[in-house]
Scaffold this motif. Sequence first.
Motif, PDB file in Angstrom:
ATOM      1  N   ASP A 153     -18.892   2.895   6.682  1.00 19.59           N
ATOM      2  CA  ASP A 153     -19.306   1.494   6.527  1.00 19.59           C
ATOM      3  C   ASP A 153     -20.447   1.263   7.506  1.00 19.59           C
ATOM      4  O   ASP A 153     -20.233   1.151   8.717  1.00 19.59           O
ATOM      5  CB  ASP A 153     -18.123   0.569   6.820  1.00 19.59           C
ATOM      6  N   THR A 154     -21.684   1.204   6.988  1.00 21.90           N
ATOM      7  CA  THR A 154     -22.851   1.076   7.861  1.00 21.90           C
ATOM      8  C   THR A 154     -22.965  -0.314   8.474  1.00 21.90           C
ATOM      9  O   THR A 154     -23.574  -0.465   9.530  1.00 21.90           O
ATOM     10  CB  THR A 154     -24.152   1.421   7.103  1.00 21.90           C
ATOM     11  N   ASP A 155     -22.392  -1.316   7.835  1.00 30.09           N
ATOM     12  CA  ASP A 155     -22.437  -2.674   8.396  1.00 30.09           C
ATOM     13  C   ASP A 155     -21.527  -2.795   9.615  1.00 30.09           C
ATOM     14  O   ASP A 155     -21.909  -3.364  10.637  1.00 30.09           O
ATOM     15  CB  ASP A 155     -22.039  -3.716   7.349  1.00 30.09           C
ATOM     16  N   GLU A 156     -20.319  -2.261   9.492  1.00 30.82           N
ATOM     17  CA  GLU A 156     -19.332  -2.371  10.576  1.00 30.82           C
ATOM     18  C   GLU A 156     -19.379  -1.188  11.537  1.00 30.82           C
ATOM     19  O   GLU A 156     -18.649  -1.171  12.527  1.00 30.82           O
ATOM     20  CB  GLU A 156     -17.924  -2.502   9.985  1.00 30.82           C
ATOM     21  N   LYS A 157     -20.220  -0.196  11.207  1.00 33.29           N
ATOM     22  CA  LYS A 157     -20.345   1.015  12.029  1.00 33.29           C
ATOM     23  C   LYS A 157     -18.979   1.648  12.294  1.00 33.29           C
ATOM     24  O   LYS A 157     -18.589   1.891  13.432  1.00 33.29           O
ATOM     25  CB  LYS A 157     -21.084   0.718  13.325  1.00 33.29           C
ATOM     26  N   CYS A 158     -18.273   1.899  11.188  1.00 32.23           N
ATOM     27  CA  CYS A 158     -16.956   2.520  11.276  1.00 32.23           C
ATOM     28  C   CYS A 158     -16.713   3.347  10.019  1.00 32.23           C
ATOM     29  O   CYS A 158     -17.489   3.290   9.068  1.00 32.23           O
ATOM     30  CB  CYS A 158     -15.866   1.466  11.428  1.00 32.23           C
ATOM     31  N   PHE A 159     -15.645   4.107  10.051  1.00 37.57           N
ATOM     32  CA  PHE A 159     -15.175   4.784   8.846  1.00 37.57           C
ATOM     33  C   PHE A 159     -13.993   4.003   8.310  1.00 37.57           C
ATOM     34  O   PHE A 159     -13.166   3.499   9.066  1.00 37.57           O
ATOM     35  CB  PHE A 159     -14.729   6.220   9.153  1.00 37.57           C
ATOM     36  N   ARG A 160     -13.907   3.907   7.008  1.00 33.95           N
ATOM     37  CA  ARG A 160     -12.772   3.276   6.343  1.00 33.95           C
ATOM     38  C   ARG A 160     -11.975   4.373   5.653  1.00 33.95           C
ATOM     39  O   ARG A 160     -12.521   5.339   5.141  1.00 33.95           O
ATOM     40  CB  ARG A 160     -13.246   2.243   5.350  1.00 33.95           C
ATOM     41  N   LEU A 161     -10.666   4.179   5.679  1.00 39.35           N
ATOM     42  CA  LEU A 161      -9.754   5.139   5.084  1.00 39.35           C
ATOM     43  C   LEU A 161      -8.830   4.377   4.159  1.00 39.35           C
ATOM     44  O   LEU A 161      -8.188   3.417   4.585  1.00 39.35           O
ATOM     45  CB  LEU A 161      -8.970   5.846   6.191  1.00 39.35           C
ATOM     46  N   ASP A 162      -8.786   4.762   2.893  1.00 34.48           N
ATOM     47  CA  ASP A 162      -7.986   4.058   1.890  1.00 34.48           C
ATOM     48  C   ASP A 162      -6.531   4.495   1.991  1.00 34.48           C
ATOM     49  O   ASP A 162      -5.994   5.166   1.101  1.00 34.48           O
ATOM     50  CB  ASP A 162      -8.545   4.320   0.492  1.00 34.48           C
ATOM     51  N   MET A 163      -5.910   4.121   3.117  1.00 34.29           N
ATOM     52  CA  MET A 163      -4.535   4.477   3.408  1.00 34.29           C
ATOM     53  C   MET A 163      -4.044   3.498   4.470  1.00 34.29           C
ATOM     54  O   MET A 163      -4.836   3.039   5.285  1.00 34.29           O
ATOM     55  CB  MET A 163      -4.517   5.916   3.937  1.00 34.29           C
ATOM     56  N   THR A 164      -2.772   3.185   4.453  1.00 38.18           N
ATOM     57  CA  THR A 164      -2.247   2.245   5.436  1.00 38.18           C
ATOM     58  C   THR A 164      -2.127   2.902   6.813  1.00 38.18           C
ATOM     59  O   THR A 164      -2.038   4.133   6.921  1.00 38.18           O
ATOM     60  CB  THR A 164      -0.861   1.713   5.035  1.00 38.18           C
ATOM     61  N   ALA A 165      -2.101   2.081   7.836  1.00 36.36           N
ATOM     62  CA  ALA A 165      -1.939   2.571   9.200  1.00 36.36           C
ATOM     63  C   ALA A 165      -0.611   3.312   9.352  1.00 36.36           C
ATOM     64  O   ALA A 165      -0.550   4.345  10.029  1.00 36.36           O
ATOM     65  CB  ALA A 165      -2.014   1.404  10.183  1.00 36.36           C
ATOM     66  N   GLU A 166       0.420   2.817   8.721  1.00 35.05           N
ATOM     67  CA  GLU A 166       1.735   3.462   8.799  1.00 35.05           C
ATOM     68  C   GLU A 166       1.675   4.882   8.243  1.00 35.05           C
ATOM     69  O   GLU A 166       2.250   5.808   8.807  1.00 35.05           O
ATOM     70  CB  GLU A 166       2.770   2.634   8.035  1.00 35.05           C
ATOM     71  N   ARG A 167       0.959   5.056   7.138  1.00 36.17           N
ATOM     72  CA  ARG A 167       0.839   6.390   6.526  1.00 36.17           C
ATOM     73  C   ARG A 167       0.033   7.327   7.430  1.00 36.17           C
ATOM     74  O   ARG A 167       0.359   8.500   7.544  1.00 36.17           O
ATOM     75  CB  ARG A 167       0.187   6.262   5.146  1.00 36.17           C
ATOM     76  N   ILE A 168      -0.999   6.822   8.083  1.00 39.47           N
ATOM     77  CA  ILE A 168      -1.780   7.652   9.012  1.00 39.47           C
ATOM     78  C   ILE A 168      -0.914   8.062  10.198  1.00 39.47           C
ATOM     79  O   ILE A 168      -0.927   9.214  10.626  1.00 39.47           O
ATOM     80  CB  ILE A 168      -3.034   6.900   9.515  1.00 39.47           C
ATOM     81  N   LYS A 169      -0.156   7.124  10.728  1.00 42.68           N
ATOM     82  CA  LYS A 169       0.695   7.436  11.876  1.00 42.68           C
ATOM     83  C   LYS A 169       1.750   8.476  11.528  1.00 42.68           C
ATOM     84  O   LYS A 169       2.195   9.232  12.387  1.00 42.68           O
ATOM     85  CB  LYS A 169       1.340   6.160  12.415  1.00 42.68           C
TER      86      LYS A 169
END
Length: 158
Positions: free
Chosen positions: A96-112
């Motif tokens: 995301d070039t506007d927010e200067k971040c990466f987005r991940l199409d997954m919930t935080a719970e699933r990443i954890k």
Amino acid sequence: MTILNPGTQSQSQTGSAGAKIIGTGVGEGPGPDVMTATTLAGNKVVTSDGEHVGKISEIMLDVRGGRIAYAVLSNGGFLGMGDTLHAIPWSALTLDTDEKCFRLDMTAERIKAAPGFDKDHWPSMADAQWGSSVHEYYNRRPYWQSIQDSVEDGPLEH
């Protein structure tokens, strides 16, 4: 294909092996389609439910294949101690070039809950079985199966 229109979103799709790019366009320098790994390292990662789950600490290259294999997400810990690292398939990320971040199409719970490792015990990332299980967790096709090489190994003959 890259579409750049002032005032609209830029979207770059390089196939199923590459990260997607969203944002309002190009900033100064070579980005966003071609960028240095050091520019991207340190970018925060935001999940589909809006949670900041860590930062990209490393970008792993498939040296023989000439591709980006994984981004390594670092989360948890304090001052680098006790961090959990997660290998995320490059194709699972959206820059995301506007927010200067990466987005991940997954919930935080699933990443954890994702399989992780620590800085002193890295997995063998060239192991196809390990890589397949990581890609399956993130619901992505393995990067080595995602693109068809159109050129044989070695230099072009003239």
